[in-house]
Design an enzyme around this catalytic site. Structure first.
Site, PDB file in Angstrom:
ATOM      1  NE  ARG A   1      -0.423   4.273 -13.430  1.00 17.10           N
ATOM      2  CZ  ARG A   1       0.161   5.002 -14.780  1.00 17.10           C
ATOM      3  NH1 ARG A   1       1.214   5.153 -14.996  1.00 17.10           N
ATOM      4  NH2 ARG A   1      -0.737   6.075 -15.208  1.00 17.10           N
ATOM      5  CB  THR A   2      -5.422  -0.278 -12.080  1.00 13.83           C
ATOM      6  OG1 THR A   2      -4.875   0.852 -11.327  1.00 13.83           O
ATOM      7  CG2 THR A   2      -6.116  -1.004 -11.058  1.00 13.83           C
TER       8      THR A   2
ATOM      9  NE  ARG B   1      -9.837   2.134 -12.345  1.00 20.54           N
ATOM     10  CZ  ARG B   1      -8.449   2.788 -12.392  1.00 20.54           C
ATOM     11  NH1 ARG B   1      -8.228   3.751 -13.495  1.00 20.54           N
ATOM     12  NH2 ARG B   1      -7.571   2.660 -11.352  1.00 20.54           N
TER      13      ARG B   1
ATOM     14  CE  LYS C   1     -26.149  -4.542 -27.424  1.00 22.31           C
ATOM     15  NZ  LYS C   1     -25.954  -5.796 -27.349  1.00 22.31           N
TER      16      LYS C   1
ATOM     17  CG  HIS D   1      -7.503   2.659  -6.354  1.00 23.84           C
ATOM     18  ND1 HIS D   1      -7.269   1.118  -6.761  1.00 23.84           N
ATOM     19  CD2 HIS D   1      -6.721   3.195  -7.644  1.00 23.84           C
ATOM     20  CE1 HIS D   1      -6.688   1.054  -7.765  1.00 23.84           C
ATOM     21  NE2 HIS D   1      -6.374   2.396  -8.397  1.00 23.84           N
TER      22      HIS D   1
HETATM   23  C1  NCD Z   1      -5.332   6.303  -9.805  1.00 22.95           C
HETATM   24  C2  NCD Z   1      -6.544   6.185  -9.990  1.00 22.95           C
HETATM   25  O1  NCD Z   1      -7.010   5.574 -11.253  1.00 22.95           O
HETATM   26  O2  NCD Z   1      -7.259   6.448  -9.109  1.00 22.95           O
HETATM   27  N1  NCD Z   1      -4.397   5.975 -10.679  1.00 22.95           N
HETATM   28  C3  NCD Z   1      -4.108   4.613 -10.488  1.00 22.95           C
HETATM   29  O3  NCD Z   1      -4.872   3.702 -10.347  1.00 22.95           O
HETATM   30  N2  NCD Z   1      -2.600   4.399 -10.490  1.00 22.95           N
HETATM   31  C4  NCD Z   1      -5.113   7.811  -9.488  1.00 22.95           C
HETATM   32  C5  NCD Z   1      -5.590   8.644 -10.681  1.00 22.95           C
HETATM   33  O4  NCD Z   1      -6.154   8.635 -11.552  1.00 22.95           O
HETATM   34  O5  NCD Z   1      -5.219   9.940 -10.423  1.00 22.95           O
END
Ligand code: NCD
Length: 293
Positions: free
Chosen positions: A52-53, A102, A81, A130
């Protein structure tokens, strides 16, 4: 001036409201959004899995007219590396106008921001924060219920390692919501300042239930928590027995804590919540790219 978004605390309440208002306009008609980033390049640097993100950030960048570069796994980068995060980010900031990061380490987004010459957006730093997820959660509450102030919100599940709640809970409180927790034993809210309630109490009195996944990848002894999901499990029968009147959110992905038989219950808003991610990320990218000009 370069503006980053590594923690939701970096946004004032009026900026949060502005992002939610802008997102409402984008959500109404994403295809007709002004091409605010028409000559920009957005780099999605994902060192950790994401569906999703990453894809909603990419969609958001495209909707604003930007081009997208990036990677979706660390194994395809020079980090294998031994390149440091700082060096990688320094390089990426020479290629792109914004970096969406991320990374599995808490604090990595703040480190990246210090090394970067362009805005860095934290798309999840380990068990840290997040912020854009919190913004889309707030957007969903506001659009489904009309307001955030005065609402009763229960957060459920892994509150120790779940970064989405680490951004969401303090912001809900700043915005005047009343937050309680239904934690899994051993995975409680780290600060100890959120009152706990039972699941039955949460179902009886809350406007919003925010369920989360046990973050198995973030701690070694997760087998100990094999039963934890069943303690906070939500299914249709449980919602119906309690006569739950609120809305049910989850950042997804889900495991056993959220049964699929809830999906067509009127309280279930988590697929709409995920869709709202595009409009929110359009608003965030516009804000940061505008500041960088
Ligand atoms: C979350 C995350 O990656 O922190 N997912 C997301 O970004 N929608 C929640 C999760 O991984 O449980």
């Amino acid at each position: 001036m370069i503006r980053h978004l590594t923690s939701i605390q970096e946004l004032s309440l009026s900026e949060i409201t502005q992002v939610l208002d802008d997102a409402a306009q984008y959500a109404a008609d994403p295809r007709c959004a002004p091409q605010r980033a028409a000559r920009d390049i957005v780099c999605c640097a994902f060192f950790e899995p994401s569906t999703r993100t990453r894809l909603s950030f990419e969609a958001a960048a495209h909707r604003l007219g930007a081009q997208v570069i990036g990677f979706s796994e660390a194994t395809s980068t020079s980090s294998t590396k031994g390149e440091t995060l700082e060096d990688t980010v320094r390089i990426l900031s020479g290629y792109a106008d914004a970096i969406v990061l991320r990374h599995p380490e808490q604090g990595s987004a703040a480190r990246a921001a210090r090394a970067s010459g362009v805005p860095v957006v934290n798309a999840g730093d380990g068990a840290g924060e997040h912020p854009t997820q919190a913004l889309l959660d707030l957007f969903t509450i506001r659009s489904e219920l009309g307001s955030i102030e005065g609402r009763q919100v229960a957060v459920l599940g892994d509150l120790l390692h779940g970064r989405t709640v680490h951004s969401l809970v303090p912001t809900l409180r700043r915005m005047g919501a009343d937050v309680v927790a239904v934690p899994c034993p051993g995975l409680e809210w780290p600060e100890g300042d959120v009152p706990t309630v039972t699941m039955d109490e949460a179902l009886a009195r809350c406007d919003v239930l925010y369920a989360t996944r046990i973050q198995r990848e973030r701690f070694p002894d997760h087998a100990r928590f094999a039963d934890a999901e069943s303690a906070v499990r939500i299914d249709r029968a449980r919602l119906q027995a309690a006569g739950f009147q609120g809305i049910l959110l989850h950042p997804l992905p889900r495991r056993g804590e959220l049964a699929t038989d809830v999906d067509d219950h009127p309280a279930a808003k988590y697929f709409q919540q995920a869709q709202n991610g595009v409009a929110i990320r359009m608003a965030v990218l516009s804000l940061l790219l505008e500041h960088a000009q």
